[in-house]
Scaffold this active site. Structure first.
Site, PDB file in Angstrom:
ATOM      1  CB  VAL A  94      -0.969  -0.001   1.206  1.00  0.00           C
ATOM      2  CG1 VAL A  94      -1.616   1.362   1.402  1.00  0.00           C
ATOM      3  CG2 VAL A  94      -2.059  -1.043   0.988  1.00  0.00           C
ATOM      4  CG  ASP A 154       9.563  -0.275   5.095  1.00  0.00           C
ATOM      5  OD1 ASP A 154       8.403  -0.372   4.648  1.00  0.00           O
ATOM      6  OD2 ASP A 154      10.078  -1.146   5.847  1.00  0.00           O
ATOM      7  CB  THR A 165      -7.360  -2.142   7.081  1.00  0.00           C
ATOM      8  OG1 THR A 165      -7.236  -1.901   5.679  1.00  0.00           O
ATOM      9  CG2 THR A 165      -8.767  -2.587   7.416  1.00  0.00           C
ATOM     10  CG  ASN A 177     -11.758  -5.243   2.515  1.00  0.00           C
ATOM     11  OD1 ASN A 177     -12.017  -4.714   1.433  1.00  0.00           O
ATOM     12  ND2 ASN A 177     -10.522  -5.384   2.951  1.00  0.00           N
ATOM     13  N   GLY A 210      -8.776 -15.299  -0.045  1.00  0.00           N
ATOM     14  CA  GLY A 210      -7.559 -15.398   0.761  1.00  0.00           C
ATOM     15  C   GLY A 210      -6.852 -14.068   0.702  1.00  0.00           C
ATOM     16  CB  CYS A 268      -7.104  -7.468   2.601  1.00  0.00           C
ATOM     17  SG  CYS A 268      -5.781  -6.254   2.420  1.00  0.00           S
TER      18      CYS A 268
HETATM   19  P1  NAD Z   1       3.097  -4.625   3.946  1.00  0.00           P
HETATM   20  O1  NAD Z   1       3.502  -5.604   4.971  1.00  0.00           O
HETATM   21  O2  NAD Z   1       3.279  -4.949   2.500  1.00  0.00           O
HETATM   22  O3  NAD Z   1       3.836  -3.225   4.209  1.00  0.00           O
HETATM   23  C1  NAD Z   1       3.976  -2.638   5.445  1.00  0.00           C
HETATM   24  C2  NAD Z   1       5.360  -2.015   5.532  1.00  0.00           C
HETATM   25  O4  NAD Z   1       5.473  -1.278   6.757  1.00  0.00           O
HETATM   26  C3  NAD Z   1       6.499  -3.023   5.540  1.00  0.00           C
HETATM   27  O5  NAD Z   1       7.393  -2.729   4.483  1.00  0.00           O
HETATM   28  C4  NAD Z   1       7.149  -2.845   6.920  1.00  0.00           C
HETATM   29  O6  NAD Z   1       8.552  -3.037   6.884  1.00  0.00           O
HETATM   30  C5  NAD Z   1       6.791  -1.401   7.228  1.00  0.00           C
HETATM   31  N1  NAD Z   1       6.822  -1.021   8.638  1.00  0.00           N
HETATM   32  C6  NAD Z   1       6.380  -1.706   9.714  1.00  0.00           C
HETATM   33  N2  NAD Z   1       6.587  -0.977  10.841  1.00  0.00           N
HETATM   34  C7  NAD Z   1       7.165   0.173  10.473  1.00  0.00           C
HETATM   35  C8  NAD Z   1       7.622   1.310  11.162  1.00  0.00           C
HETATM   36  N3  NAD Z   1       7.520   1.398  12.492  1.00  0.00           N
HETATM   37  N4  NAD Z   1       8.201   2.302  10.458  1.00  0.00           N
HETATM   38  C9  NAD Z   1       8.323   2.230   9.117  1.00  0.00           C
HETATM   39  N5  NAD Z   1       7.893   1.172   8.395  1.00  0.00           N
HETATM   40  C10 NAD Z   1       7.324   0.148   9.060  1.00  0.00           C
HETATM   41  O7  NAD Z   1       1.564  -4.311   4.243  1.00  0.00           O
HETATM   42  P2  NAD Z   1       0.455  -3.775   3.195  1.00  0.00           P
HETATM   43  O8  NAD Z   1      -0.104  -4.916   2.430  1.00  0.00           O
HETATM   44  O9  NAD Z   1       0.998  -2.611   2.458  1.00  0.00           O
HETATM   45  O10 NAD Z   1      -0.677  -3.322   4.208  1.00  0.00           O
HETATM   46  C11 NAD Z   1      -0.558  -2.139   4.992  1.00  0.00           C
HETATM   47  C12 NAD Z   1      -1.929  -1.781   5.517  1.00  0.00           C
HETATM   48  O11 NAD Z   1      -2.809  -1.479   4.428  1.00  0.00           O
HETATM   49  C13 NAD Z   1      -2.621  -2.888   6.313  1.00  0.00           C
HETATM   50  O12 NAD Z   1      -3.390  -2.315   7.322  1.00  0.00           O
HETATM   51  C14 NAD Z   1      -3.541  -3.521   5.279  1.00  0.00           C
HETATM   52  O13 NAD Z   1      -4.663  -4.134   5.866  1.00  0.00           O
HETATM   53  C15 NAD Z   1      -3.974  -2.306   4.477  1.00  0.00           C
HETATM   54  N6  NAD Z   1      -4.393  -2.577   3.105  1.00  0.00           N
HETATM   55  C16 NAD Z   1      -3.714  -3.472   2.347  1.00  0.00           C
HETATM   56  C17 NAD Z   1      -4.116  -3.682   1.027  1.00  0.00           C
HETATM   57  C18 NAD Z   1      -3.388  -4.678   0.166  1.00  0.00           C
HETATM   58  O14 NAD Z   1      -3.932  -5.044  -0.890  1.00  0.00           O
HETATM   59  N7  NAD Z   1      -2.199  -5.123   0.518  1.00  0.00           N
HETATM   60  C19 NAD Z   1      -5.214  -2.988   0.498  1.00  0.00           C
HETATM   61  C20 NAD Z   1      -5.864  -2.073   1.293  1.00  0.00           C
HETATM   62  C21 NAD Z   1      -5.458  -1.869   2.605  1.00  0.00           C
END
Ligand code: NAD
Length: 429
Positions: free
Chosen positions: A11, A30, A121, A208, A257, A260
């Site tokens: 995201v 990150d 989320t 969702n 799956g 999310c």
């Molecule tokens: P992800 O695991 O791909 O990415 C999260 C990133 O955050 C990682 O790279 C991690 O290293 C970093 N991180 C963790 N703690 C940190 C910190 N303290 N400082 C800096 N970076 C940090 O996760 P994602 O799939 O991108 O999901 C993120 C959020 O978005 C979740 O809440 C998810 O539910 C929501 N979301 C995801 C999607 C999807 O399709 N993947 C869609 C909509 C919403």
């Protein structure tokens, strides 16, 4: 606008890159130094169609950069987006420790007014907690606003979804923050829903869960189709042409799956429980989803009689097409179930093999999709990659020791497969 994104995953990276693409000045943070290094040296930590090119273009234009330093990011951004993970605890509730930690880090680094936007989320009322935390840990005692801006992008179509969303939801308290958010999204021509923070947070979980409900609904209908001789694809087409229903998310298969739906549904059930409501409808959605995998595994085992020592080819490991994401992938679960039955697996995925290797050992990874069938007792399709529709079926049939194909994604026409001489078993047909 000067924007900081904290959390550069699926995201965060898409969000930061798309904001840079529409002209904003973006720093992505990150805390995984390896990820930052890959991005700083021009590499890509994830597969998402079109993203690598867009990242390169915006880095070259100096609108996009990456750092492991939160304070550097916070100093840069007038608006700070939080896009860190919100994984489930064992009981289904949301682990908010990543969000809490980032809130503290932002508070510690803030020296001027900031808009802090939650894109992850999160359960309803998280915005209040983020607000309290920033207030508590901000030594500089500067003003700030907290905003909820949930993300609806789909992996595999993330750029298109981000730049052409059905709507942008902004949960907000102050006019100052509304103006900042409107300015950020102004180049994106989409309806903007401005609402309160609690409603914005609830919209994401409600949306969702509804989509997952639609998938479980058609999967339950698929069971009836199999029992009655009807065809679930025909039923879904007939239902979907009703504008009130819509055809999307009515594809019967191995169940939902990914990173999310399973966690968001569990979270919503838990949030409801905490708010005093037993959301039994969603519990049934989860039950149907689990049953879908059970039924498919049973179908395979009943056909092969014994799976032990049988070689089975599996096409698809990602949780869906167009992504390398294998988190909570039904395809991986299917492989694990077949391995537990004693089967020997040959597997292929167009993009997800390197990520799958971390979670799926003791299988043979095959580079070319048509080679998977070599020496197999049966072939299984587990992910709906469009290229699988172009399988060389005559060759696949020759390579298989028995021409048995289990299609967990209904990619082929049963009558044509029969004509080609396959024992073909799909879902709800
Ligand atoms: P992800 O695991 O791909 O990415 C999260 C990133 O955050 C990682 O790279 C991690 O290293 C970093 N991180 C963790 N703690 C940190 C910190 N303290 N400082 C800096 N970076 C940090 O996760 P994602 O799939 O991108 O999901 C993120 C959020 O978005 C979740 O809440 C998810 O539910 C929501 N979301 C995801 C999607 C999807 O399709 N993947 C869609 C909509 C919403």
């Amino acid at each position: 606008m000067k924007i900081c994104i904290i959390g550069t995953g699926y995201v965060g990276l898409v969000t930061g890159t798309c904001f840079a693409e529409i002209g904003h000045d973006v720093t992505c943070v990150d805390n995984d130094p390896a990820k930052v290094k890959i991005l700083q040296s021009g590499g890509m930590p994830i597969y998402e169609p079109g993203l690598a090119e867009m990242v390169r273009k915006n880095v070259d234009a100096r609108r996009l950069r990456f750092t492991a330093s939160t304070s550097e990011g916070v100093a840069h951004g007038d608006v700070i987006f939080i896009a860190v993970p919100t994984p489930p605890h064992a009981d289904g509730s949301v682990d908010l420790s990543f969000i809490e930690k980032v809130a503290r880090e932002i508070a510690g680094a803030m020296t001027a007014y900031k808009v802090v936007v939650d894109k992850s989320t999160v359960p309803v009322r998280t915005g209040d907690k983020v607000s309290e935390t920033i207030k508590r840990y901000c030594k500089a005692k500067v003003e700030f606003d907290v905003v909820s801006n949930p993300e609806f992008l789909r992996e595999g179509f993330a750029i298109e979804d981000f730049l052409k969303p059905d709507r942008v939801v902004i949960g907000v308290r102050s006019d100052r923050a509304v103006s900042a958010m409107r300015e950020i999204y102004a180049p994106i021509h989409a309806p903007i829903i401005v609402t309160d923070i609690n409603s914005a947070e609830l919209i994401k979980h409600a949306a969702n869960s509804f989509l997952a409900l639609k998938i479980s609904y058609i999967n339950a209908v698929a069971v009836l189709c199999e029992a009655s001789g009807a065809n679930v694809v025909e039923v879904a087409n007939g239902m979907g042409m009703d504008a009130r229903i819509g055809r999307r998310f009515l594809d019967a298969g191995l169940g939902y799956g990914g990173s999310c739906f399973p966690k968001d549904l569990s979270a919503f059930v838990k949030i409801s429980e905490q708010l005093g409501y037993d959301f039994r409808l969603l519990k049934e959605v989860q039950r149907i989803n689990a049953g879908q995998m059970d039924r498919f595994v049973k179908k395979i085992i009943e056909t092969l009689w014994v799976a032990k020592e049988k070689t089975i080819g599996v096409l698809g490991l990602a949780f869906k097409q167009n992504t390398d994401d294998v988190r909570q992938s039904p395809a991986i679960e299917l492989c694990q179930r077949l391995i537990a039955e004693g089967a020997i697996l040959r597997v292929h995925d167009p993009q997800a093999m390197s990520k799958a290797k971390a979670v799926l050992k003791d299988v043979t990874y095959v580079d070319e999709m048509n080679d998977v069938a070599i020496g197999c007792d049966a072939l299984v399709i587990a992910t709906e990659w469009p290229e699988f529709r172009k399988l060389d079926l005559n060759r696949v049939k020759r390579e298989l020791t028995h021409p048995i194909l289990f299609d967990g994604r209904n990619l082929f026409d049963p009558a044509e497969m029969e004509k080609l001489g396959f024992v073909y078993k799909s879902i709800g047909r």
